[in-house]
Scaffold this motif. Sequence first.
Motif, mmCIF file in Angstrom:
data_model
loop_
_atom_site.group_PDB
_atom_site.id
_atom_site.type_symbol
_atom_site.label_atom_id
_atom_site.label_comp_id
_atom_site.label_asym_id
_atom_site.label_seq_id
_atom_site.Cartn_x
_atom_site.Cartn_y
_atom_site.Cartn_z
ATOM 1 N N ARG A 11 0.855 -1.199 0.000
ATOM 2 C CA ARG A 11 0.000 0.000 0.000
ATOM 3 C C ARG A 11 0.884 1.238 0.000
ATOM 4 O O ARG A 11 1.888 1.288 0.700
ATOM 5 N N PRO A 12 0.518 2.265 -0.750
ATOM 6 C CA PRO A 12 1.367 3.466 -0.824
ATOM 7 C C PRO A 12 1.345 4.303 0.458
ATOM 8 O O PRO A 12 2.294 5.023 0.734
ATOM 9 N N PHE A 13 0.286 4.212 1.250
ATOM 10 C CA PHE A 13 0.178 4.995 2.481
ATOM 11 C C PHE A 13 -0.004 4.071 3.675
ATOM 12 O O PHE A 13 -0.713 3.071 3.598
ATOM 13 N N LEU A 14 0.623 4.457 4.801
ATOM 14 C CA LEU A 14 0.540 3.677 6.034
ATOM 15 C C LEU A 14 0.040 4.561 7.168
ATOM 16 O O LEU A 14 0.293 5.767 7.185
ATOM 17 N N THR A 15 -0.641 3.950 8.131
ATOM 18 C CA THR A 15 -1.079 4.693 9.310
ATOM 19 C C THR A 15 0.101 4.842 10.265
ATOM 20 O O THR A 15 1.103 4.119 10.163
ATOM 21 N N LEU A 16 -0.033 5.755 11.212
ATOM 22 C CA LEU A 16 1.018 5.918 12.216
ATOM 23 C C LEU A 16 1.188 4.647 13.043
ATOM 24 O O LEU A 16 2.314 4.272 13.380
ATOM 25 N N ASP A 17 0.094 3.977 13.354
ATOM 26 C CA ASP A 17 0.185 2.735 14.123
ATOM 27 C C ASP A 17 0.924 1.649 13.343
ATOM 28 O O ASP A 17 1.714 0.900 13.914
ATOM 29 N N GLU A 18 0.684 1.561 12.043
ATOM 30 C CA GLU A 18 1.393 0.581 11.218
ATOM 31 C C GLU A 18 2.891 0.880 11.176
ATOM 32 O O GLU A 18 3.719 -0.025 11.324
ATOM 33 N N VAL A 19 3.233 2.153 11.008
ATOM 34 C CA VAL A 19 4.645 2.537 10.954
ATOM 35 C C VAL A 19 5.304 2.293 12.307
ATOM 36 O O VAL A 19 6.418 1.762 12.383
ATOM 37 N N ALA A 20 4.619 2.642 13.382
ATOM 38 C CA ALA A 20 5.170 2.419 14.724
ATOM 39 C C ALA A 20 5.435 0.932 14.949
ATOM 40 O O ALA A 20 6.484 0.560 15.498
ATOM 41 N N ALA A 21 4.536 0.072 14.525
ATOM 42 C CA ALA A 21 4.734 -1.370 14.678
ATOM 43 C C ALA A 21 5.910 -1.852 13.822
ATOM 44 O O ALA A 21 6.715 -2.679 14.275
ATOM 45 N N MET A 22 6.028 -1.325 12.604
ATOM 46 C CA MET A 22 7.127 -1.722 11.723
ATOM 47 C C MET A 22 8.481 -1.337 12.306
ATOM 48 O O MET A 22 9.452 -2.081 12.175
ATOM 49 N N LEU A 23 8.549 -0.174 12.947
ATOM 50 C CA LEU A 23 9.818 0.348 13.456
ATOM 51 C C LEU A 23 10.045 0.038 14.937
ATOM 52 O O LEU A 23 11.075 0.406 15.490
ATOM 53 N N SER A 24 9.078 -0.604 15.562
ATOM 54 C CA SER A 24 9.141 -0.882 17.003
ATOM 55 C C SER A 24 9.372 0.400 17.796
ATOM 56 O O SER A 24 10.264 0.478 18.652
ATOM 57 N N CYS A 25 8.583 1.407 17.485
ATOM 58 C CA CYS A 25 8.656 2.669 18.208
ATOM 59 C C CYS A 25 7.238 3.061 18.604
ATOM 60 O O CYS A 25 6.279 2.380 18.272
ATOM 61 N N THR A 26 7.127 4.165 19.308
ATOM 62 C CA THR A 26 5.803 4.614 19.722
ATOM 63 C C THR A 26 5.213 5.578 18.691
ATOM 64 O O THR A 26 5.941 6.184 17.906
ATOM 65 N N ARG A 27 3.930 5.709 18.753
ATOM 66 C CA ARG A 27 3.230 6.674 17.899
ATOM 67 C C ARG A 27 3.693 8.089 18.248
ATOM 68 O O ARG A 27 3.880 8.929 17.371
ATOM 69 N N GLN A 28 3.926 8.347 19.539
ATOM 70 C CA GLN A 28 4.383 9.663 19.976
ATOM 71 C C GLN A 28 5.749 10.005 19.376
ATOM 72 O O GLN A 28 5.991 11.144 18.989
ATOM 73 N N PHE A 29 6.638 9.023 19.266
ATOM 74 C CA PHE A 29 7.932 9.241 18.629
ATOM 75 C C PHE A 29 7.730 9.730 17.202
ATOM 76 O O PHE A 29 8.360 10.699 16.770
ATOM 77 N N LEU A 30 6.833 9.074 16.469
ATOM 78 C CA LEU A 30 6.552 9.474 15.083
ATOM 79 C C LEU A 30 5.917 10.856 15.024
ATOM 80 O O LEU A 30 6.261 11.667 14.161
ATOM 81 N N GLU A 31 4.987 11.131 15.926
ATOM 82 C CA GLU A 31 4.336 12.439 15.939
ATOM 83 C C GLU A 31 5.353 13.552 16.183
ATOM 84 O O GLU A 31 5.246 14.634 15.599
ATOM 85 N N THR A 32 6.366 13.284 17.012
ATOM 86 C CA THR A 32 7.420 14.267 17.257
ATOM 87 C C THR A 32 8.248 14.486 15.994
ATOM 88 O O THR A 32 8.572 15.625 15.639
ATOM 89 N N ARG A 33 8.598 13.398 15.287
ATOM 90 C CA ARG A 33 9.357 13.528 14.039
ATOM 91 C C ARG A 33 8.568 14.310 13.001
ATOM 92 O O ARG A 33 9.106 15.108 12.250
ATOM 93 N N ILE A 34 7.257 14.092 12.958
ATOM 94 C CA ILE A 34 6.388 14.808 12.024
ATOM 95 C C ILE A 34 6.339 16.285 12.394
ATOM 96 O O ILE A 34 6.493 17.158 11.538
#
Length: 71
Positions: A11-34
């Motif tokens: 799929r061309p787009f992923l949810t934050l939860d999917e990305v967090a699971a792929m990277l073994s990080c938290t959603r908050q970590f991703l939100e900070t990077r964004i």
Amino acid sequence: MPSTTATDQPRPFLTLDEVAAMLSCTRQFLETRIADGEIAVFRPSARMIRIRRTELERWIASFTHGANAQP
């Protein structure tokens, strides 16, 4: 939700939860990077955030070091 389409294409787009699971990080970590502008996102609505798979791969590559790393 699987990260592939019915034709087994990624799929061309992923949810934050999917990305967090792929990277073994938290959603908050991703939100900070964004928020810091490190990761570009697609926001079809105020609450819906998606990360383009190619953007995720670009961001990961920017932190890849070693003999086989891309410039």
